[in-house]
Structures are given as structure tokens and as C-alpha cells.
Design an enzyme around this catalytic site. Structure first.
Site, PDB file in Angstrom:
ATOM      1  N   HIS A  21       0.847  -1.202   0.000  1.00 27.13           N
ATOM      2  CA  HIS A  21       0.000   0.000   0.000  1.00 27.13           C
ATOM      3  C   HIS A  21       0.879   1.247   0.000  1.00 27.13           C
ATOM      4  CE1 HIS A  21      -2.552  -2.932   2.474  1.00 27.13           C
ATOM      5  NE2 HIS A  21      -3.088  -2.901   1.282  1.00 27.13           N
ATOM      6  N   CYS A 126     -16.828 -17.376  -5.330  1.00 25.50           N
ATOM      7  CA  CYS A 126     -15.792 -17.369  -4.284  1.00 25.50           C
ATOM      8  C   CYS A 126     -16.077 -16.200  -3.350  1.00 25.50           C
ATOM      9  CB  CYS A 126     -14.398 -17.223  -4.900  1.00 25.50           C
ATOM     10  SG  CYS A 126     -13.144 -16.888  -3.630  1.00 25.50           S
ATOM     11  N   CYS A 129     -13.163 -13.566  -3.059  1.00 27.40           N
ATOM     12  CA  CYS A 129     -13.042 -12.599  -4.162  1.00 27.40           C
ATOM     13  C   CYS A 129     -14.333 -11.836  -4.369  1.00 27.40           C
ATOM     14  CB  CYS A 129     -12.728 -13.297  -5.479  1.00 27.40           C
ATOM     15  SG  CYS A 129     -11.235 -14.243  -5.461  1.00 27.40           S
ATOM     16  N   HIS A 146      -7.529 -17.715  -3.536  1.00 23.23           N
ATOM     17  CA  HIS A 146      -7.789 -18.139  -2.160  1.00 23.23           C
ATOM     18  C   HIS A 146      -7.553 -19.628  -1.926  1.00 23.23           C
ATOM     19  CE1 HIS A 146      -9.809 -14.243  -2.422  1.00 23.23           C
ATOM     20  NE2 HIS A 146      -9.463 -14.139  -1.164  1.00 23.23           N
ATOM     21  N   LYS A 298       0.228 -12.278   5.528  1.00 21.62           N
ATOM     22  CA  LYS A 298      -0.004 -12.247   6.960  1.00 21.62           C
ATOM     23  C   LYS A 298       0.281 -13.616   7.568  1.00 21.62           C
ATOM     24  CE  LYS A 298      -3.694 -10.033   9.498  1.00 21.62           C
ATOM     25  NZ  LYS A 298      -5.090  -9.652   9.350  1.00 21.62           N
TER      26      LYS A 298
HETATM   27  O1  ME8 Z   1      -7.752  -4.434  -4.212  1.00 19.05           O
HETATM   28  N1  ME8 Z   1       3.205  -5.113  -3.850  1.00 19.05           N
HETATM   29  O2  ME8 Z   1      -7.614  -3.295  -2.212  1.00 19.05           O
HETATM   30  P1  ME8 Z   1      -6.325  -3.934  -1.537  1.00 19.05           P
HETATM   31  C1  ME8 Z   1       2.823  -3.971  -4.400  1.00 19.05           C
HETATM   32  N2  ME8 Z   1     -10.049  -2.373  -2.542  1.00 19.05           N
HETATM   33  N3  ME8 Z   1       1.612  -3.404  -4.202  1.00 19.05           N
HETATM   34  C2  ME8 Z   1       0.759  -4.039  -3.406  1.00 19.05           C
HETATM   35  C3  ME8 Z   1       1.090  -5.269  -2.783  1.00 19.05           C
HETATM   36  C4  ME8 Z   1       2.390  -5.801  -3.029  1.00 19.05           C
HETATM   37  N4  ME8 Z   1       2.831  -6.928  -2.479  1.00 19.05           N
HETATM   38  N5  ME8 Z   1       0.042  -5.660  -2.052  1.00 19.05           N
HETATM   39  C5  ME8 Z   1      -0.919  -4.704  -2.194  1.00 19.05           C
HETATM   40  C6  ME8 Z   1      -8.197  -3.637  -3.400  1.00 19.05           C
HETATM   41  N6  ME8 Z   1      -0.494  -3.718  -3.004  1.00 19.05           N
HETATM   42  C7  ME8 Z   1      -9.459  -2.872  -3.718  1.00 19.05           C
HETATM   43  C8  ME8 Z   1      -9.120  -1.758  -4.682  1.00 19.05           C
HETATM   44  S1  ME8 Z   1      -9.795   0.364  -6.154  1.00 19.05           S
HETATM   45  C9  ME8 Z   1     -11.196   0.997  -6.770  1.00 19.05           C
HETATM   46  C10 ME8 Z   1     -10.303  -0.940  -5.121  1.00 19.05           C
HETATM   47  C11 ME8 Z   1      -1.222  -2.480  -3.345  1.00 19.05           C
HETATM   48  O3  ME8 Z   1      -6.310  -3.432  -0.147  1.00 19.05           O
HETATM   49  C12 ME8 Z   1      -1.430  -2.346  -4.836  1.00 19.05           C
HETATM   50  O4  ME8 Z   1      -1.698  -1.019  -5.136  1.00 19.05           O
HETATM   51  O5  ME8 Z   1      -6.278  -5.389  -1.763  1.00 19.05           O
HETATM   52  C13 ME8 Z   1      -2.669  -3.182  -5.039  1.00 19.05           C
HETATM   53  O6  ME8 Z   1      -3.291  -2.939  -6.280  1.00 19.05           O
HETATM   54  C14 ME8 Z   1      -3.484  -2.726  -3.872  1.00 19.05           C
HETATM   55  O7  ME8 Z   1      -2.525  -2.552  -2.810  1.00 19.05           O
HETATM   56  C15 ME8 Z   1      -4.580  -3.698  -3.465  1.00 19.05           C
HETATM   57  O8  ME8 Z   1      -5.125  -3.216  -2.281  1.00 19.05           O
END
Ligand code: ME8
Length: 633
Positions: A21, A126, A129, A146, A298
Site C-alpha cells: 500500500h 468465491c 473474491c 484463495h 499475513k
Molecule cells: O484491491 N506489492 O484493495 P487492496 C505492491 N479495494 N503493491 C501491493 C502489494 C504488493 N505486495 N500488495 C498490495 C483492493 N499492493 C481494492 C481496490 S480500487 C477501486 C479498489 C497495493 O487493499 C497495490 O496497489 O487489496 C494493489 O493494487 C493494492 O494494494 C490492493 O489493495
């Protein structure tokens, strides 16, 4: 004047912010700052995605009310960003009233234009997802994300006629190569468009899920979380009536990782087409950070806490590492060794040395003031040429999201300046009394350093400002002429005072966690091996809540923020010495890997460490605040 809009994904509130993030948000912040530097009017958006099954399940697991849960986790994102020097213009939460109203407006519009229909659907669903899968998409009959078997679900739902817009989308992608970048993701999307994608199910019956936005045309259903979430990009701009939407939307750039390519590259543009809205300008897709060679997760316990890294190495260095290390679009590996190595090579050695020695020489030889620049010789002109080329390359590469290449270009100038100083040998010029030449060399070097610092501002804002202050240059964003920086070399004012020294990048060491020496001798039997000690996981957390145990006078129920998604509860026998209100806000050490057990009907996940003495129980706390969850070692 150009309007530039940049967004990150809105993050799910089922986990605390981690390295991934932080990366997307730091990239967006750097891009926003770069455009500010270039004179654009910028709007930078981030936020949290708070509806859907996943969130409800996470709240249930934590044993707290959903609203309370989403408020708490969303706040942890909002609290983190300023520590990483992230300055977003807005923070959108999908539970905000104006967002909900905007989603309903959008749905109604598309419904009235005939692109939403009601139908029965049977498919493999799922829950993780929150979507149906086709047999083809499954791996060994399981959801690939998953690793669980989807359940067969038959229900009536609303569908968005996505198929109607797929041809138009394909044409748009083909005609606008900059729409989706890097190229590999553009190709991936074109490949997806060759498959039979079908329409998009956009509702969930309330009998199954209530935590969502009601469909305006059927109150028995809530909106599918992705349809709701994607609209954040325009609800945050005040769509439909706000002026900001009109100004910023056409300059919209979304930053996402590869995991959410399909919703952004296919669902979202077709939704926009159906609502009669212009498409965003660009989707920029990056790869994944792994920890060493391992996926960050995690359950593996290897999730990197961005705040801890930033506090240890400095936020500027952390941001620099992320942008320099990952080639945007590809995966990259995060390790402390790689960070330390890059820190020492690029920042402590190349940049840090350039600053410390040039400033020291300016003090020694020129009274601590920027000297006058005399006539340039061939040697100096070469510096100007290398510098202008490096800066122009930096700007072009940065604009195209090639951050690592941009920084590599900038470092060509850093290294060239170090060589220029070595070869010009100001100390020898001083000795020989060649003051004019000495002044020119130092001016050329100092001005090059100013340019470097200025171009580093998007990446390491406060460090860059500190470097500019050391050079006696008054930082004024509005006065910057970024393009002009690639053709003139005379920004520094002779006579301005510079700092006498600079130590912005002290060398770093990799933390060694070797065993301490164990004394031998008679007592050895009573001692434990380091391996025994290592089995204990001791951490420090912050008490966020404390109250009496309902059935035991001597016990308190203490909730400790340990960096996890929700605070853990520990039942502690400290009620004789501690009032609950005196505990809140205090950092305490606790055993984190004790098997959870029930104490008088209340679950206890750990044990708080304390010292018993005549004056009561003293708690063990760190000498200064540390990030919640920090390991005691
Ligand atoms: O998908 N390396 O939220 P999310 C790089 N709510 N970036 C990463 C990462 C990693 N290992 N892990 C997470 C969602 N990210 C939806 C999005 S948008 C309208 C809705 C970052 O909390 C990266 O930007 O699962 C990824 O696309 C995002 O966190 C996924 O966050």
C-alpha cells in the site's frame, strides 16, 4: 495551466497498511509532486474501500461492530500517510454519504439507459473474491487467489451489460497506446478482451449481504463492491455537479498493481462509457513487492511495516529505495540488506559525500558563501552538458513512470560532479592561489547540487528541502521553472550563505541478530539456550482500551494495538496497581505468541510484562515511542 489528477487504489480495510500500500501511495505522491513542480494544478486522491463480505467477515473475526471496525482501520491508513510524507488532497471512504449518493446516481443513470438488467444466474462463487468464477478460471477446481473451492450459487441478480461496450474499449486501447501502460499490461488486457467476458453481475441480495450501497431501483439488493469502489474516483471529485470533476477528470491517472488490472482496465472504462462519461487518461500498473523471494503475507508473518522502515532509515531514504529499486511494472524484492546497500552506495557515498565535501570547501575557501562564477572552460561546459542531459532524461522518464531509470539518470550527474571535483581539485587551486578558477568550480558544483536536490523533491520532499536550505536557496514551489532547469545553470545567487557541513545520509548497517555471549561455568545448567529464548515472541504495543474484568476484581481487560488489523485483548492481573484510565495510551511490552486462553470467561491473547516490587507493579515500556507491534530483541 494543466489539470492533473492522480489516484491510488482505495485499500480494503481488512488489513493494516503494509509495504505494498505504501508503495502505490508513495508513487502517487511523488507523481503528484512532480506535476506540481512542473506547474500543473494537481489533485491527489487516496482512500479506503469499506463494503462487502470480506469486510464483514474481518469485523466478525475481530469481534467488533462493522462500522467501528471500518472506522478504526481506515483511520490507521489516514494516520500513516503523513509519516511517509504523503500529502493527498482528499481521502475517500466508500462509507461516506456523498460517495453512496454518487454511486446511486450512477446506477440509476445506467439503469435508465437500459444497460442494467435482472436475471437468474447459477455459478461458482468465491466469497473471498466476492465474485463468480468460470470453470476455466479455476485451478484444480479452486479459486487461484484463495485456494478454496468456490460454492455453487444460484440467485437472481442485476447485471451490467458490459459486453455492449467491449468493442469500443478495445478500439480505444488500440488507438491510445498511453491508455494502459506498461505495455505488457496493455497486451494482457487486449488478450482478456479476446476472451468471452460476459456481462458483469453488479448486485448482491440483501438476504446474503447488507453491508453495501442499496440499489436505487431495488432496495432488496446492495451494489457489488467493485462497482461501488471504482466510482470513488469520480465521487471524490464531486461528480456529477462539482466544478472539480469538470476540471480534473480528463487528466485522470490511476495507479494500481497488477492484481486489480481487470476491474480497472475493463469494468471501469465500460462503466464510464455506459454512463456517457469520458474515459480516464491513463492506467499505470506496477508489479508486486516480495520479501526476499517470498510472497508477502499475513500468514507467513513477513508483512513489512512501512512505518518501522521509515523510522529506522528515514522516510526520504525509504521512498528513494522504493522508487529506485522497483522497475515500474515488474516485481521487486524487498530486503533490509538491499535497502542498506543502496542507501550506502547512492545516498551516503555518492550524494552525501558530494554535499559534505563541497559545502565544507565552500566554507574553507569562499567564506561560506556561494562564490561568483567566472568564465567557463571546456571542463565546466562538459558538466553543464552532462547535467542538462541527465535532467532532461530524468524529467522524461519520470513523466512516463520509469522512476528507476529517472533516478539512474540523475545519478549520472551526481557521479559526474564527484569526478569533476576530484579532477578540478579545488584544494590545489586554493594552494596555487587560483581564486577565480576555484570560485567557478565551486559554483558549477553547487549549482549542480541545487538542481539535483530540486529534482529529488518529489521523491524525498523534506530531505530535498533540507539540501536546498543548505545551499542557501530559498525553496518556493511556485517559482520553479522545471523545463528551464534543463537549459540554464545559474539558479544560485552568489553571496548567499551555505551550510558549513552536511550529514543528511549517515552510513547504515544491516541489523545483526546474532546470539549474545552466554557465560559458561557452574551456573550453565540453569541458563537457557538462545534457541529457547528465541521461541518467545516479545513485542511492544500501545494500550487503546482498558476496563475491569466483569467477573474478577484483580483482572483488567486490556486491548493493545499491536500493528495488526484490530487490537488484541489481553487479560492482565494488574488491577491492584493500575487504574484502567492510566493505561490507555501507554506502550507496554507483552508476550505475543502465548497460546490464547480464557481467563474467567474472557479470551486472553498474550501476557503483559511487569515487575513486582514493594511499590506495586511497574510495567515495562520502551524509553521512546516505537511503532505498535515492534519486536523486543
Ligand atoms: O484491491 N506489492 O484493495 P487492496 C505492491 N479495494 N503493491 C501491493 C502489494 C504488493 N505486495 N500488495 C498490495 C483492493 N499492493 C481494492 C481496490 S480500487 C477501486 C479498489 C497495493 O487493499 C497495490 O496497489 O487489496 C494493489 O493494487 C493494492 O494494494 C490492493 O489493495
Amino acid at each position: 495551466m494543466k489539470y492533473f489528477f492522480v489516484s491510488t487504489p482505495i485499500y480494503y480495510v481488512n488489513a493494516r497498511p503494509h509495504l505494498g500500500h505504501a508503495y502505490s501511495t508513495i508513487v502517487a505522491d511523488s507523481v503528484a509532486r512532480f506535476h506540481k513542480l512542473a506547474g500543473d494544478t494537481v489533485f491527489f486522491l487516496t482512500g479506503t474501500d469499506e463494503h462487502g463480505d470480506k469486510i464483514v467477515q474481518a469485523a466478525q473475526k475481530a469481534g467488533v461492530d462493522v462500522q467501528h471496525y471500518v472506522d478504526e482501520v481506515s483511520q490507521s491508513f489516514q494516520n500513516l500517510w503523513p509519516h511517509l510524507e504523503i500529502e493527498n488532497d482528499a481521502f475517500i471512504r466508500t462509507t461516506m454519504e456523498h460517495h453512496k449518493a454518487c454511486v446511486q446516481y450512477f446506477l440509476q443513470k445506467v439503469y435508465e439507459s437500459g444497460d442494467i438488467y435482472f436475471a437468474e444466474y447459477e455459478g461458482l462463487y468465491c466469497y473471498g473474491c466476492e465474485r463468480f468464477y468460470t470453470e476455466k478460471e479455476l485451478v484444480d477446481g479452486k479459486c487461484p487467489d484463495h485456494n478454496e473451492k468456490p460454492v455453487l450459487l444460484k440467485e437472481k441478480n442485476y447485471f451490467f451489460r458490459m459486453t455492449k461496450y467491449l468493442d469500443a474499449l478495445r478500439r480505444h486501447i488500440e488507438e491510445h497506446p498511453e491508455f494502459i501502460q506498461p505495455e505488457r499490461y496493455r497486451n494482457e488486457v487486449l488478450a482478456m478482451l479476446r476472451e468471452d467476458l460476459g456481462d458483469l453481475c453488479i448486485s448482491r441480495p440483501k438476504s446474503r449481504l447488507t453491508w453495501g450501497i442499496e440499489l436505487p431501483f431495488d432496495r432488496d439488493f446492495v451494489t457489488y463492491v467493485w462497482f461501488d469502489a471504482l466510482i470513488n474516483y469520480i465521487s471524490a471529485l464531486g461528480y456529477p455537479e462539482d466544478e472539480r470533476f469538470r476540471k480534473f477528470w480528463t487528466g485522470a491517472h490511476h495507479i494500481v498493481a497488477k492484481d486489480i488490472l481487470k476491474p480497472h482496465a475493463i469494468f471501469w472504462p465500460t462503466m464510464l462509457l455506459a454512463a456517457g462519461l469520458p474515459l480516464y487518461k491513463g492506467l499505470r500498473v506496477h508489479g508486486y513487492w516480495t520479501v526476499g523471494e517470498t510472497k508477502m503475507s499475513k500468514s507467513l508473518g513477513n508483512v513489512v511495516d512501512p512505518l518501522a522502515v521509515a523510522q529506522r532509515f528515514g522516510v526520504g531514504a525509504f521512498r528513494y529505495f522504493l522508487l529506485a529499486e522497483m522497475s515500474f511494472g515488474q516485481d521487486a524484492s524487498f530486503t533490509e540488506e538491499a535497502l542498506v546497500q543502496r542507501f550506502n552506495a547512492d545516498l551516503a557515498n555518492d550524494l552525501g559525500n558530494l554535499f559534505s565535501r563541497t559545502l565544507a570547501m565552500t566554507h574553507k575557501y569562499c567564506g561560506g558563501q556561494v562564490p561568483e562564477c567566472g568564465e567557463l572552460d571546456e571542463f565546466d561546459r562538459e558538466v553543464l552538458h552532462v547535467g542538462h542531459t541527465a535532467l532532461a532524461n530524468f524529467q522524461t522518464q519520470f513523466q512516463h513512470f520509469h522512476f528507476s531509470r529517472a533516478l539512474a539518470s540523475l545519478w549520472e550527474l551526481v557521479r559526474h560532479l564527484n569526478k569533476y571535483i576530484d579532477k578540478s581539485a579545488p584544494w590545489a587551486l586554493f594552494k596555487a592561489g587560483e581564486t577565480n578558477r576555484l570560485s567557478t568550480v565551486l559554483y558549477v558544483a553547487l549549482e549542480g547540487m541545487r538542481k539535483i536536490a530540486l529534482h529529488l523533491w518529489p521523491i524525498m520532499p523534506s530531505l530535498a528541502e533540507a539540501m536546498l536550505a543548505q545551499l542557501g536557496w530559498k525553496w518556493n514551489l511556485a517559482a520553479v521553472d522545471l523545463e528551464g532547469e534543463t537549459s540554464s545553470w545559474f539558479g544560485l545567487q552568489p553571496g548567499s550563505a551555505v551550510a558549513s557541513s552536511s550529514n543528511l545520509f549517515p552510513r547504515q548497517d544491516v541489523r545483526r541478530e546474532g546470539p549474545p555471549s552466554v557465560p559458561g561455568g557452574e551456573q550453565e545448567k540453569a541458563l537457557v539456550d538462545i534457541e529457547d529464548f528465541a521461541r518467545l515472541e516479545l513485542r511492544v504495543g500501545t494500550v487503546v482500551e482498558a476496563r475491569p474484568h466483569p467477573q474478577a476484581d484483580r483482572l483488567l481487560l486490556v486491548r493493545i494495538d499491536d500493528g495488526g488489523a484490530v487490537p488484541r485483548q489481553v487479560v492482565a492481573g494488574i488491577a491492584d496497581s493500575w487504574q484502567p484510565s492510566d493505561l490507555v495510551g501507554r506502550q507496554v511490552a507483552f508476550v505475543a505468541n502465548l497460546k490464547p486462553r480464557k481467563l474467567r470467561g474472557q479470551i486472553s491473547q498474550g501476557m503483559i510484562l511487569a515487575v513486582k516490587s514493594a511499590s506495586g507493579l511497574a510495567l515495562l515500556s520502551p524509553t521512546h515511542p516505537v511503532p505498535p507491534g515492534s519486536v523486543v530483541s
